[in-house]
Design a protein around this motif. Sequence first.
Motif, mmCIF file in Angstrom:
data_model
loop_
_atom_site.group_PDB
_atom_site.id
_atom_site.type_symbol
_atom_site.label_atom_id
_atom_site.label_comp_id
_atom_site.label_asym_id
_atom_site.label_seq_id
_atom_site.Cartn_x
_atom_site.Cartn_y
_atom_site.Cartn_z
ATOM 1 N N SER A 1 29.065 27.205 54.898
ATOM 2 C CA SER A 1 30.452 26.991 54.498
ATOM 3 C C SER A 1 30.839 28.034 53.457
ATOM 4 C CB SER A 1 30.656 25.585 53.931
ATOM 5 O OG SER A 1 29.866 25.401 52.775
ATOM 6 N N ILE A 2 32.153 28.286 53.384
ATOM 7 C CA ILE A 2 32.689 29.224 52.397
ATOM 8 C C ILE A 2 33.737 28.512 51.570
ATOM 9 C CG2 ILE A 2 33.816 31.431 51.999
ATOM 10 C CD1 ILE A 2 32.832 32.373 54.706
ATOM 11 N N ASN A 3 33.593 28.542 50.277
ATOM 12 C CA ASN A 3 34.594 27.947 49.397
ATOM 13 C C ASN A 3 35.600 29.026 48.992
ATOM 14 O OD1 ASN A 3 33.413 25.396 49.597
ATOM 15 N ND2 ASN A 3 31.961 25.884 47.980
ATOM 16 N N ALA A 4 35.662 29.364 47.725
ATOM 17 C CA ALA A 4 36.631 30.361 47.282
ATOM 18 C C ALA A 4 36.281 31.750 47.828
ATOM 19 C CB ALA A 4 36.675 30.416 45.766
ATOM 20 N N MET A 5 37.329 32.510 48.133
ATOM 21 C CA MET A 5 37.186 33.923 48.497
ATOM 22 C C MET A 5 38.112 34.709 47.581
ATOM 23 S SD MET A 5 36.917 33.749 52.657
ATOM 24 C CE MET A 5 35.878 35.212 52.850
ATOM 25 N N ASN A 6 37.607 35.795 47.046
ATOM 26 C CA ASN A 6 38.325 36.511 45.989
ATOM 27 C C ASN A 6 38.334 38.015 46.241
ATOM 28 O OD1 ASN A 6 38.262 33.960 44.419
ATOM 29 N ND2 ASN A 6 36.104 34.480 44.138
ATOM 30 N N GLY B 1 41.120 25.542 50.918
ATOM 31 C CA GLY B 1 42.324 24.832 51.332
ATOM 32 C C GLY B 1 43.581 25.684 51.349
ATOM 33 N N GLY B 2 43.453 26.934 50.865
ATOM 34 C CA GLY B 2 44.591 27.843 50.928
ATOM 35 C C GLY B 2 45.367 28.016 49.630
ATOM 36 N N SER B 3 44.939 27.388 48.560
ATOM 37 C CA SER B 3 45.613 27.602 47.272
ATOM 38 C C SER B 3 45.275 28.996 46.757
ATOM 39 C CB SER B 3 45.166 26.551 46.252
ATOM 40 O OG SER B 3 45.544 25.262 46.673
ATOM 41 N N THR B 4 46.285 29.659 46.190
ATOM 42 C CA THR B 4 46.108 31.047 45.770
ATOM 43 C C THR B 4 46.408 31.246 44.294
ATOM 44 O OG1 THR B 4 48.381 31.603 46.382
ATOM 45 C CG2 THR B 4 46.696 31.904 48.072
ATOM 46 N N ASN B 5 45.873 32.328 43.765
ATOM 47 C CA ASN B 5 46.084 32.698 42.370
ATOM 48 C C ASN B 5 46.043 34.221 42.282
ATOM 49 O OD1 ASN B 5 46.628 31.957 39.780
ATOM 50 N ND2 ASN B 5 44.706 30.854 39.469
ATOM 51 N N TYR B 6 46.869 34.779 41.396
ATOM 52 C CA TYR B 6 46.962 36.229 41.271
ATOM 53 C C TYR B 6 46.975 36.652 39.805
ATOM 54 C CZ TYR B 6 48.646 35.874 46.090
ATOM 55 O OH TYR B 6 48.763 35.601 47.427
ATOM 56 N N VAL B 7 46.465 37.840 39.547
ATOM 57 C CA VAL B 7 46.635 38.424 38.222
ATOM 58 C C VAL B 7 48.112 38.820 38.097
ATOM 59 C CG1 VAL B 7 46.103 40.793 38.956
ATOM 60 C CG2 VAL B 7 45.652 40.079 36.601
ATOM 61 N N ASP B 8 48.643 38.747 36.885
ATOM 62 C CA ASP B 8 50.079 38.956 36.682
ATOM 63 C C ASP B 8 50.558 40.303 37.224
ATOM 64 O OD1 ASP B 8 50.420 37.230 33.461
ATOM 65 O OD2 ASP B 8 50.407 36.502 35.535
ATOM 66 N N SER B 9 49.733 41.323 37.109
ATOM 67 C CA SER B 9 50.174 42.671 37.467
ATOM 68 C C SER B 9 50.421 42.864 38.963
ATOM 69 C CB SER B 9 49.137 43.698 36.988
ATOM 70 O OG SER B 9 47.884 43.449 37.590
ATOM 71 N N ASP C 1 41.310 33.622 57.154
ATOM 72 C CA ASP C 1 41.158 33.026 58.478
ATOM 73 C C ASP C 1 39.789 32.360 58.476
ATOM 74 O OD1 ASP C 1 40.625 32.457 61.154
ATOM 75 O OD2 ASP C 1 41.733 34.199 61.876
ATOM 76 N N ASN C 2 39.775 31.055 58.308
ATOM 77 C CA ASN C 2 38.498 30.347 58.181
ATOM 78 C C ASN C 2 37.671 30.415 59.465
ATOM 79 O OD1 ASN C 2 38.965 29.603 55.491
ATOM 80 N ND2 ASN C 2 40.068 27.749 56.114
ATOM 81 N N ALA C 3 38.325 30.492 60.597
ATOM 82 C CA ALA C 3 37.593 30.571 61.869
ATOM 83 C C ALA C 3 36.834 31.895 61.993
ATOM 84 C CB ALA C 3 38.555 30.408 63.035
ATOM 85 N N LYS C 4 37.356 32.922 61.333
ATOM 86 C CA LYS C 4 36.732 34.244 61.398
ATOM 87 C C LYS C 4 35.947 34.583 60.129
ATOM 88 C CE LYS C 4 40.234 36.246 64.467
ATOM 89 N NZ LYS C 4 41.246 37.326 64.636
#
Length: 121
Positions: free
Chosen positions: A30-35, A54-62, A72-75
């Motif tokens: 299984s794969i949890n977070a991808m960064n 689950g698809g929740s995202t986060n970004y650095v401000d810049s 793509d979880n299937a891939k």
Amino acid sequence: QVQLVESGGGLVQPGGSLRLSCAASGSIGSINAMNWYRQAPGKQRELVAAITSGGSTNYVDSVKGRFTISRDNAKNTVYLQMNSLKPEDTAVYYCNADIRKRFSSSNYYYWGPGTQVTVSS
């Protein structure tokens, strides 16, 4: 073994776009977070974007409003769409993923070798 391989880097003019991909392969349970991280010359590696299973995202401000992370979880693949690129986005971009190997009870973070992104006219 588990392997991450990035692709899609290159040279682009300011204001241009690139799409990075990172595919995980091997004995994956299984794969949890991808960064996505990046490291510019003379600077520390920084977290650019993250996405949970689950698809929740986060970004650095810049990069907010310019970059979009998706998966793509299937891939077993994560993407980074980069628009309106600036010279300061120039860096080596690394994929990172929290992976549990098949038949294992432990998670580990794996890294790809990186792909160069250069934004220059």
